[in-house]
Design a protein around this motif. Structure first.
Motif, PDB file in Angstrom:
ATOM      1  N   GLY A  77      -9.344   0.862  -0.590  1.00  0.00           N
ATOM      2  CA  GLY A  77      -8.759   0.252   0.596  1.00  0.00           C
ATOM      3  C   GLY A  77      -7.919  -0.968   0.259  1.00  0.00           C
ATOM      4  N   LEU A  78      -8.410  -1.808  -0.631  1.00  0.00           N
ATOM      5  CA  LEU A  78      -7.668  -3.001  -1.020  1.00  0.00           C
ATOM      6  C   LEU A  78      -6.382  -2.640  -1.765  1.00  0.00           C
ATOM      7  CD1 LEU A  78     -10.586  -5.319  -2.204  1.00  0.00           C
ATOM      8  CD2 LEU A  78      -9.130  -5.654  -0.192  1.00  0.00           C
ATOM      9  N   LEU A  79      -6.459  -1.648  -2.660  1.00  0.00           N
ATOM     10  CA  LEU A  79      -5.274  -1.250  -3.413  1.00  0.00           C
ATOM     11  C   LEU A  79      -4.219  -0.649  -2.489  1.00  0.00           C
ATOM     12  CD1 LEU A  79      -3.927  -1.047  -6.143  1.00  0.00           C
ATOM     13  CD2 LEU A  79      -5.052   1.161  -6.482  1.00  0.00           C
ATOM     14  N   VAL A  80      -4.642   0.163  -1.543  1.00  0.00           N
ATOM     15  CA  VAL A  80      -3.703   0.734  -0.573  1.00  0.00           C
ATOM     16  C   VAL A  80      -3.056  -0.381   0.254  1.00  0.00           C
ATOM     17  CG1 VAL A  80      -3.513   2.156   1.514  1.00  0.00           C
ATOM     18  CG2 VAL A  80      -4.807   2.988  -0.456  1.00  0.00           C
ATOM     19  N   ALA A  81      -3.838  -1.388   0.641  1.00  0.00           N
ATOM     20  CA  ALA A  81      -3.293  -2.500   1.418  1.00  0.00           C
ATOM     21  C   ALA A  81      -2.247  -3.267   0.616  1.00  0.00           C
ATOM     22  CB  ALA A  81      -4.432  -3.435   1.835  1.00  0.00           C
ATOM     23  N   ILE A  82      -2.515  -3.511  -0.668  1.00  0.00           N
ATOM     24  CA  ILE A  82      -1.529  -4.192  -1.522  1.00  0.00           C
ATOM     25  C   ILE A  82      -0.273  -3.351  -1.661  1.00  0.00           C
ATOM     26  CG2 ILE A  82      -1.056  -4.935  -3.891  1.00  0.00           C
ATOM     27  CD1 ILE A  82      -3.981  -5.827  -4.062  1.00  0.00           C
ATOM     28  N   ASP A  83      -0.464  -2.058  -1.858  1.00  0.00           N
ATOM     29  CA  ASP A  83       0.673  -1.160  -2.048  1.00  0.00           C
ATOM     30  C   ASP A  83       1.587  -1.160  -0.826  1.00  0.00           C
ATOM     31  OD1 ASP A  83       2.102   0.727  -3.578  1.00  0.00           O
ATOM     32  OD2 ASP A  83       1.182   2.384  -2.491  1.00  0.00           O
ATOM     33  N   ILE A  84       1.019  -0.986   0.340  1.00  0.00           N
ATOM     34  CA  ILE A  84       1.822  -0.954   1.572  1.00  0.00           C
ATOM     35  C   ILE A  84       2.369  -2.341   1.907  1.00  0.00           C
ATOM     36  CG2 ILE A  84       1.760  -0.472   4.053  1.00  0.00           C
ATOM     37  CD1 ILE A  84      -0.279   1.718   3.459  1.00  0.00           C
ATOM     38  N   GLY A  85       1.544  -3.381   1.692  1.00  0.00           N
ATOM     39  CA  GLY A  85       2.004  -4.742   1.943  1.00  0.00           C
ATOM     40  C   GLY A  85       3.210  -5.108   1.097  1.00  0.00           C
ATOM     41  N   ASP A  86       3.172  -4.740  -0.184  1.00  0.00           N
ATOM     42  CA  ASP A  86       4.331  -4.984  -1.053  1.00  0.00           C
ATOM     43  C   ASP A  86       5.566  -4.265  -0.533  1.00  0.00           C
ATOM     44  OD1 ASP A  86       3.168  -6.677  -2.882  1.00  0.00           O
ATOM     45  OD2 ASP A  86       2.609  -5.106  -4.294  1.00  0.00           O
ATOM     46  N   ALA A  87       5.380  -3.012  -0.124  1.00  0.00           N
ATOM     47  CA  ALA A  87       6.515  -2.222   0.347  1.00  0.00           C
ATOM     48  C   ALA A  87       7.152  -2.850   1.593  1.00  0.00           C
ATOM     49  CB  ALA A  87       6.070  -0.793   0.647  1.00  0.00           C
TER      50      ALA A  87
END
Length: 423
Positions: A77-87
């Protein structure tokens, strides 16, 4: 079992599908065809079909993630949040970042769906699956040979980009390496003499394609994976494995000399020449400069990175040509920063450790998949395994089926040392 085998056969045939849908021995080029090779829509379609089939069988992504052991669901969940947040907030090219983020989510759901589907259907025919994957790679090699024969004007053909499911000849190694890995894993654990030699023969053809294309990275990855896997898995500690690898490498190298494209970056001679170059950057085909630029770019945003698919934009050494640094760790640092890389690395280590423990328990049943997974992990240290669509898909699939196979009970007849073929 039919839905499971539909998914498995589609995955096995993915290299051939990519080859057939990009068959242009006349050298025809168009922008849509380039992006078809680059983004591999047939591979994405296979993953989406697999997710849909798993959904019909009861797969629910959120429930599956929440049911994962330990801190896995939180890390994901945290990695997905970072990934989308960066995008959304950081990436200089947000559309490219969002597209790649969507692809990453598809790879994740595909892997989870495959594991769920196999467990729901009680799949246990893994040996047949390993042979199917080996056959799929060998089929790509056969199509490659036919493609080369069909090239109308060899002297004017674009040999660097090649075009048979790839945008660069080196990327053909993605399709072939999986077959070579399974050929070695099957040869090491196959008690039947005929099937042993079939595995060696298929591995020889795969190695011939790798030598012919001048691809050093997969050949080195296969060698390291073979040694590492044998050291860790008792079922692979057999004379069959080194014998198969020696025969495949020697036979493949010899077969690759039958045809020499009129282009200097092919074949054994290219490998020897590249290995004798004067500087580290030349020996690495420019990778050292890319790695230096990656480190500097990471240090500019060390916590959360720049987002997916931003390497070509944010790293000057990419020269507006390279989409990735040819190293999975540096790619992760540039796109997700130190925090995202720590999350990703923790998940990767947890998965690999679980696969190792399960493979040691299950023995020969799961051992070929362990060889293949290790091959692509090592491969990812010097090429774009974690960037391009097909290698990401096949690595996700290998991890999924490897974990499912390693969960089977121990096979007492094939988990220890094996005799030489025919012995």
């Amino acid at each position: 079992m039919r839905p499971v085998w539909i998914v498995c056969l589609l995955v096995a045939l993915a290299p051939a599908i990519m080859a057939v849908t990009t068959w242009t021995p006349d050298g025809y080029f168009s922008a849509p065809l380039y992006f078809w090779r680059f983004l591999a829509p047939p591979v994405i379609a296979i993953e989406l079909a697999a997710i849909a089939i798993a959904w019909r069988a009861g797969f629910r992504p959120l429930a599956t993630i929440l049911a994962l052991p330990g801190w896995s669901s939180g890390l994901i969940g945290l990695l997905v949040a970072i990934d989308i947040g960066d995008a959304l907030l950081v990436a200089p090219d947000p559309s490219a970042a969002l597209m790649r983020s969507a692809m990453t989510l598809i790879h994740l759901l595909f892997a989870l769906g495959v594991v769920d589907l196999m467990r729901a259907r009680g799949f246990n025919d893994y040996r047949a699956l390993w042979w199917a994957l080996l056959t799929g790679s060998t089929l790509y090699v056969a199509i490659m040979a036919a493609f080369v024969v069909a090239i109308e004007q060899p002297a004017r053909f674009d040999w660097l980009h090649f075009g048979l499911g790839v945008v660069n000849i080196r990327h053909s190694g993605f399709y072939v390496a999986v077959g070579a890995a399974f050929s070695f894993g099957l040869a090491a654990t196959e008690p039947d003499k005929l099937r042993y030699w079939l595995a060696v023969g298929a591995g020889t053809l795969c190695c011939a394609a790798l030598f012919w294309s001048g691809s050093r990275a997969p050949l080195l990855a296969l060698l390291i994976s073979g040694v590492l896997s044998a050291a860790l898995i008792p079922a692979l500690r057999t004379i069959r494995l080194p014998l198969a690898m020696i025969l495949a490498y020697a036979g493949g190298g010899a077969l690759s000399l039958i045809h020499a494209p009129p282009f200097g970056n092919y074949g054994l001679l290219r490998m020897v020449k590249a290995g004798a170059e004067a500087t580290a950057n030349e020996v690495s085909s420019g990778r050292v400069d890319l790695w230096r630029g990656s480190i500097r770019t990471f240090l500019a945003r060390p916590l959360f990175g720049h987002g997916e698919a931003q390497f070509i934009t944010v790293v000057p050494e990419a020269q507006s040509i390279f989409y990735h640094p040819h190293n999975a760790l540096l790619q992760s640092l540039v796109q997700w920063g130190g925090v995202g890389t720590a999350l990703f690395g923790t998940l990767a280590v947890m998965l690999w450790w679980r696969l190792l423990q399960g493979t040691r328990r299950a023995g020969a049943t799961a051992a070929p998949a362990f060889v293949a997974v290790n091959t692509f992990i090592v491969y990812a240290m010097t090429d774009g395994v974690l960037f391009f669509v097909y290698p990401m898909m096949i690595l996700a699939f290998l991890l999924a089926v490897g974990l499912a196979a390693s969960a089977l009970p121990r096979d007492p007849d094939r988990s220890g040392f094996a005799a030489p073929p025919g012995g």
